[in-house]
Scaffold this active site. Structure first.
Site, PDB file in Angstrom:
ATOM      1  N   CYS A 100      79.148  85.169  29.969  1.00 51.57           N
ATOM      2  CA  CYS A 100      78.610  83.832  29.718  1.00 51.57           C
ATOM      3  C   CYS A 100      79.712  82.976  29.114  1.00 51.57           C
ATOM      4  O   CYS A 100      80.443  83.448  28.236  1.00 51.57           O
ATOM      5  CB  CYS A 100      77.424  83.934  28.758  1.00 51.57           C
ATOM      6  SG  CYS A 100      76.675  82.335  28.368  1.00 51.57           S
ATOM      7  N   HIS A 142      69.671  84.211  34.360  1.00 52.53           N
ATOM      8  CA  HIS A 142      70.624  83.987  33.258  1.00 52.53           C
ATOM      9  C   HIS A 142      70.657  82.510  32.871  1.00 52.53           C
ATOM     10  O   HIS A 142      70.533  82.169  31.685  1.00 52.53           O
ATOM     11  CB  HIS A 142      72.019  84.474  33.672  1.00 52.53           C
ATOM     12  CG  HIS A 142      73.078  84.202  32.649  1.00 52.53           C
ATOM     13  ND1 HIS A 142      73.746  85.198  31.976  1.00 52.53           N
ATOM     14  CD2 HIS A 142      73.592  83.032  32.185  1.00 52.53           C
ATOM     15  CE1 HIS A 142      74.613  84.645  31.125  1.00 52.53           C
ATOM     16  NE2 HIS A 142      74.544  83.335  31.244  1.00 52.53           N
ATOM     17  N   GLU A 143      70.804  81.636  33.879  1.00 57.12           N
ATOM     18  CA  GLU A 143      70.938  80.204  33.574  1.00 57.12           C
ATOM     19  C   GLU A 143      69.643  79.634  32.996  1.00 57.12           C
ATOM     20  O   GLU A 143      69.683  78.847  32.050  1.00 57.12           O
ATOM     21  CB  GLU A 143      71.358  79.418  34.823  1.00 57.12           C
ATOM     22  CG  GLU A 143      72.740  79.771  35.359  1.00 57.12           C
ATOM     23  CD  GLU A 143      73.827  79.781  34.299  1.00 57.12           C
ATOM     24  OE1 GLU A 143      73.761  78.982  33.339  1.00 57.12           O
ATOM     25  OE2 GLU A 143      74.753  80.605  34.423  1.00 57.12           O
ATOM     26  N   HIS A 146      68.962  80.102  29.345  1.00 56.36           N
ATOM     27  CA  HIS A 146      69.589  79.134  28.433  1.00 56.36           C
ATOM     28  C   HIS A 146      68.625  78.007  28.056  1.00 56.36           C
ATOM     29  O   HIS A 146      68.719  77.437  26.979  1.00 56.36           O
ATOM     30  CB  HIS A 146      70.840  78.520  29.080  1.00 56.36           C
ATOM     31  CG  HIS A 146      72.063  79.385  29.010  1.00 56.36           C
ATOM     32  ND1 HIS A 146      72.679  79.695  27.819  1.00 56.36           N
ATOM     33  CD2 HIS A 146      72.799  79.972  29.968  1.00 56.36           C
ATOM     34  CE1 HIS A 146      73.755  80.455  28.061  1.00 56.36           C
ATOM     35  NE2 HIS A 146      73.843  80.649  29.368  1.00 56.36           N
TER      36      HIS A 146
END
Ligand code: NI
Length: 177
Positions: A100, A142-143, A146
């Protein structure tokens, strides 16, 4: 536009729930996406979320062409995804390495759902609706994490598989963050 400073783990904004975008196809939104794109390209990332450049909005971009950070990865089309909704298909989980831009110099093995249905909008307000699997599904999870204030180390279940990239992959010519 501009290459922005990427916030690093420890920054409170990275732990916040991001707000939905309420207006599409605006100069402000286009400027944000250009900044994210410039920053992602400059850092050779597979994706970036708006909170990583200090903007707590539900905007992510991602895309993987030939990327030295992920030499064996499947290609993922360049995508702008706003106000996303994720629905996992089935309960199959895969483990693989992630990094990341907000956790520079490190990698960890993260369990993710293999198959994913995601929806959302692009920057013009056009709807996006995709069924994906594998690396594409991993990048989206993953994104979008955030946007919920979740960084990948918080998803690691075996911390013995978390460490510094240059140590973990010594001699393997993996590009460092
Ligand atoms: Ni990230």
């Amino acid at each position: 536009m501009a290459i922005k400073t990427v916030l690093r783990m420890g920054e409170p904004l990275l732990l916040q729930q991001a707000q939905p975008v309420t207006a599409f196809n605006t100069p402000e939104l286009h400027a944000l996406i250009e900044d994210m794109q410039d920053t992602m390209q400059a850092m050779d990332g597979a994706g970036i979320a708006a909170p990583q450049i200090g903007v707590s909005l539900q905007v992510v971009i991602f895309g993987v062409g030939a990327n030295p950070r992920y030499p064996d990865a499947e290609l993922v089309p360049y995508t702008v995804l706003i106000n996303p909704t994720l629905n996992f298909i089935g309960d199959e989980i895969e483990e693989d390495w992630e990094g990341c831009l907000s956790v520079p110099g490190m990698r960890g093995v993260v369990p993710r759902y293999t198959r994913l249905h995601y929806t959302g909008f692009d920057q013009f307000g056009n709807s996006i609706d995709r069924l994906v699997s594998g690396f594409h599904a991993r990048v989206v999870q993953h994104e979008c994490d955030h946007l919920q204030g979740i960084l990948y180390p918080m998803r690691i279940t075996d911390l013995s598989q978390f460490g510094f990239t240059d140590v973990l992959f010594a001699g393997q010519n993996i590009v460092d963050d």
